[in-house]
Design a protein around this motif. Sequence first.
Motif, PDB file in Angstrom:
ATOM      1  N   UNK A   1       2.405 -21.997  -0.780  1.00 30.47           N
ATOM      2  CA  UNK A   1       2.706 -22.067  -2.205  1.00 30.47           C
ATOM      3  C   UNK A   1       2.778 -20.689  -2.857  1.00 30.47           C
ATOM      4  N   UNK A   2       2.121 -19.723  -2.252  1.00 29.50           N
ATOM      5  CA  UNK A   2       2.096 -18.389  -2.853  1.00 29.50           C
ATOM      6  C   UNK A   2       1.978 -17.329  -1.765  1.00 29.50           C
ATOM      7  N   UNK A   3       2.671 -16.220  -1.989  1.00 31.36           N
ATOM      8  CA  UNK A   3       2.556 -15.030  -1.159  1.00 31.36           C
ATOM      9  C   UNK A   3       2.230 -13.856  -2.075  1.00 31.36           C
ATOM     10  N   UNK A   4       1.250 -13.062  -1.687  1.00 34.19           N
ATOM     11  CA  UNK A   4       0.945 -11.816  -2.392  1.00 34.19           C
ATOM     12  C   UNK A   4       1.479 -10.665  -1.538  1.00 34.19           C
ATOM     13  N   UNK A   5       2.312  -9.834  -2.132  1.00 27.41           N
ATOM     14  CA  UNK A   5       2.853  -8.652  -1.453  1.00 27.41           C
ATOM     15  C   UNK A   5       2.328  -7.415  -2.177  1.00 27.41           C
ATOM     16  N   UNK A   6       1.688  -6.525  -1.442  1.00 29.08           N
ATOM     17  CA  UNK A   6       1.098  -5.334  -2.058  1.00 29.08           C
ATOM     18  C   UNK A   6       1.584  -4.086  -1.329  1.00 29.08           C
ATOM     19  N   UNK A   7       1.418  -2.957  -1.990  1.00 29.20           N
ATOM     20  CA  UNK A   7       1.709  -1.666  -1.367  1.00 29.20           C
ATOM     21  C   UNK A   7       0.594  -0.697  -1.719  1.00 29.20           C
ATOM     22  N   UNK A   8       0.136   0.060  -0.725  1.00 30.43           N
ATOM     23  CA  UNK A   8      -0.764   1.171  -0.962  1.00 30.43           C
ATOM     24  C   UNK A   8      -2.193   0.804  -1.270  1.00 30.43           C
ATOM     25  N   UNK A   9      -2.820   1.637  -2.103  1.00 30.28           N
ATOM     26  CA  UNK A   9      -4.267   1.603  -2.299  1.00 30.28           C
ATOM     27  C   UNK A   9      -4.767   0.377  -3.034  1.00 30.28           C
ATOM     28  N   UNK A  10      -3.874  -0.473  -3.514  1.00 34.09           N
ATOM     29  CA  UNK A  10      -4.289  -1.693  -4.205  1.00 34.09           C
ATOM     30  C   UNK A  10      -4.648  -2.793  -3.206  1.00 34.09           C
ATOM     31  N   UNK A  11      -4.623  -2.465  -1.905  1.00 35.58           N
ATOM     32  CA  UNK A  11      -4.880  -3.454  -0.859  1.00 35.58           C
ATOM     33  C   UNK A  11      -6.158  -4.258  -1.076  1.00 35.58           C
ATOM     34  N   UNK A  12      -7.313  -3.663  -1.419  1.00 35.31           N
ATOM     35  CA  UNK A  12      -8.534  -4.471  -1.570  1.00 35.31           C
ATOM     36  C   UNK A  12      -8.399  -5.572  -2.615  1.00 35.31           C
ATOM     37  N   UNK A  13      -7.743  -5.280  -3.718  1.00 35.57           N
ATOM     38  CA  UNK A  13      -7.564  -6.288  -4.762  1.00 35.57           C
ATOM     39  C   UNK A  13      -6.665  -7.423  -4.274  1.00 35.57           C
ATOM     40  N   UNK A  14      -5.607  -7.071  -3.543  1.00 37.53           N
ATOM     41  CA  UNK A  14      -4.709  -8.099  -3.020  1.00 37.53           C
ATOM     42  C   UNK A  14      -5.418  -8.966  -1.988  1.00 37.53           C
ATOM     43  N   UNK A  15      -6.179  -8.326  -1.111  1.00 38.70           N
ATOM     44  CA  UNK A  15      -6.916  -9.080  -0.082  1.00 38.70           C
ATOM     45  C   UNK A  15      -7.928 -10.014  -0.740  1.00 38.70           C
TER      46      UNK A  15
END
Length: 802
Positions: free
Chosen positions: A659-673
């Motif tokens: 239902x949802x995919x989160x796509x991140x780049x760079x140092x924001x990885x912890x928040x996306x995870x």
Amino acid sequence: MTDERLAHLSALEKKVLWLATWTIHNANHLRDNEDGLKIGGHQASSASLATIMTALYFSALRPQDRVAVKPHASPIFHAIQYLLGHQSKEKLADFRAYKGAQSYPSRTKDIDDVDFSTGSVGLGVAQTLFASLVQDYVKAHGWAKDWPEGRMVALIGDAEMDEGNIFEALLEGWKQGLRNCWWIIDYNRQSLDAVIREGLFSRFEALFSAFGWEVVTLKYGSLLEEAFREQGGEALRRWIDTCPNQLYSALTFQGGAAWRKRLLDDIGDQGPVTALIERRSDEALARLMTNLAGHDLPSLIAAFEAAKAHDKPVVFIAYTIKGFGLPLAGHKDNHSGLMTPAQMEDFRKAMNIRPGHEWDKFEGLGVDARKLQAFLDAVPFNARGARRLTAPRVPVPAELPAPKQAEMSTQQGFGLVLNELARSDTALAERIVTTSPDVTVSTNLGPWVNRRGLFAREAMADTFRQERIPSTFNWEFSPKGQHMELGIAEMNLFIMLSALGLSHSLFGERLLPIGTLYDPFIARGLDALNYACYQDARFLLTATPSGITLAPEGGAHQSIATPLIGMAQDGLAAFEPAFVDELSVIMRFAFDYMQRSGEAADEDGSAARSWLRDETGGSVYLRLSTRPLAQPQRTMSADLARDIIDGAYWLREPGPNSEIVVAYAGAIAPEAIAAVGLMAEDRRDVGLLAVTSADRLNAGWTAASRARERGLVHARSHVERLFAKLPPHCGIVTVLDGHPATLAWLGAVGGHRTRSLGVEHFGQTGSLADLYRHYGIDTQSIVAAAETLAPGRPIRHLRALG
């Protein structure tokens, strides 16, 4: 100089002027021209440089010398290359047309022997200075033994000296002990819109002298010098020396009668000087009064020969007349002026050119063609033919060491990877050269420099070390050092990278340049970065810290648009890794990619995996962070390494009913995870996409789309393969600490609803947590965007966070 040699040079000067003028006229009258103002600029400016460039290319220069021509001198340059056999008649006839000779000489677009592409005014000038410094670096390291030292020569418009980057370069040249550099100022006293200010030459003289240059002022030609030796000649000299620029230009345009009237009115009846004037016809008087040294072959050749006696930097201030030899000479509007068909016909007759023979090499010269061809064949500059050199590739190991620490930033990882390379005795380590605009330590180059040293032609000890003062860094300079420390000007950094990144072509020696700076300040040198890429220079640009990492320092140090710059800049592959093992893979790729020189592959569907034109290679941009992140404990497989280079991989692969995919780049990885973990209980099959290069991911997608439009129906890009199993109802939330448009296009790949989070406005001081919440890129904001995008029962952990 023998009479025969002068006769040959004079004939070539005439032919160069004709060919350049005809090239422009042909371009203007045989095709629709929406751009006539710039062609007009070519016509006037080219004429002012015909004599200088004749003296250079056919007399003063040697094969090892390199030249950056001023923008509007391109017709003269192409005409000279045509006479030397490096340019075709077809390309000249198609000047400014598709695939014809370029409006401004280009290393990558022109077939003739272009040393430095012409970019924004001022950049080519500075390029010669930094190329000279690179030549010193190559020679000091004992390389290029079969290629002698050359001079780096720039042809400069006097109005071009207004450009600030020239003065930044002058200061750096003084610091670095510049040698073997000539700048020739075309002092025609006209800019694009007007006549330049009075007395500018004296400011040039004082400025260059202060920076240790020899200043050679070339004002009067041989006719004027002879006239000054006649009775009354000194009075004539005084009148010329005090004549305002605008008046001199106006009288030049008006001709001999105007010269006579004005001279007699101003000087009055003074006997000898009046007789000097009256002894000459109007035509002879006009020829005398416009006989400036920049149009006098004997004066120029003598000055160039004298300057060869030493390696000091030399600036020649060569007085010229814009449009010299043409009907528009001297007029203040001549930048946008063009010769009419009638004027061109008169010019043809004056040059003794028969209709239909305009491109003939020796038409209208009245000299023995065989002797003139023999003279051309013996021109020193052309002795080796084409001067574009090559260098073997430096072997790159199959993998670079990835530091093993539980928590690191990508900036720290970059320094550790380089430190491990510095420990080695590999050819790769030997050919790396680093440079930075006064931020060497704060961009983590310190360990590399400690091991490899700073470069200078003469050794300089670290005084702190000699005085036994404890210091983390060993700042010793030597000819074997591998770091070139620069002042704080970012323009100089990018032009230095351009020069270092062309060493294989200019000097036949491969260098692998790495430049570091703060990511926000890429914008300070963006014009020079674009110029470096346009020249196809090869380098690794490491920009750190990026995004809003330096939160306490406020918006001035928080980069927003740089990911978009990385995506848009041709010749530059941009990456933004989150983890150090990704960075290690990317750096290994970069050292190989920087050395590639194959032809671009046709999009013919031949087993293309990424649909990127990786055969040609280019430069690489790393957008790094100072934010320490917990590092994943994993083995770097070949498939994962490949996906990292192609631009993205699934950190958590979505299920079939995602239902949802989160796509991140760079140092924001912890928040996306964290966001994916919080919403996983209430949204089905959530996926997490790690984007390591929005640039390459997007480039592959657009290339595959273009291939399908051309009939290659099976073409698929990397991102299309990643999204192939996403159901149509799946939503995508993208997030990075840069402009949200960087990843906003992902929804268009498969037609998925998308919400893009990022930074769009100047920031303020604060902690990372405060600023992430302020910009809406923290964990809660990601979860909130996902709930809106994929409606369903409330995400329980979102309420808890609230």
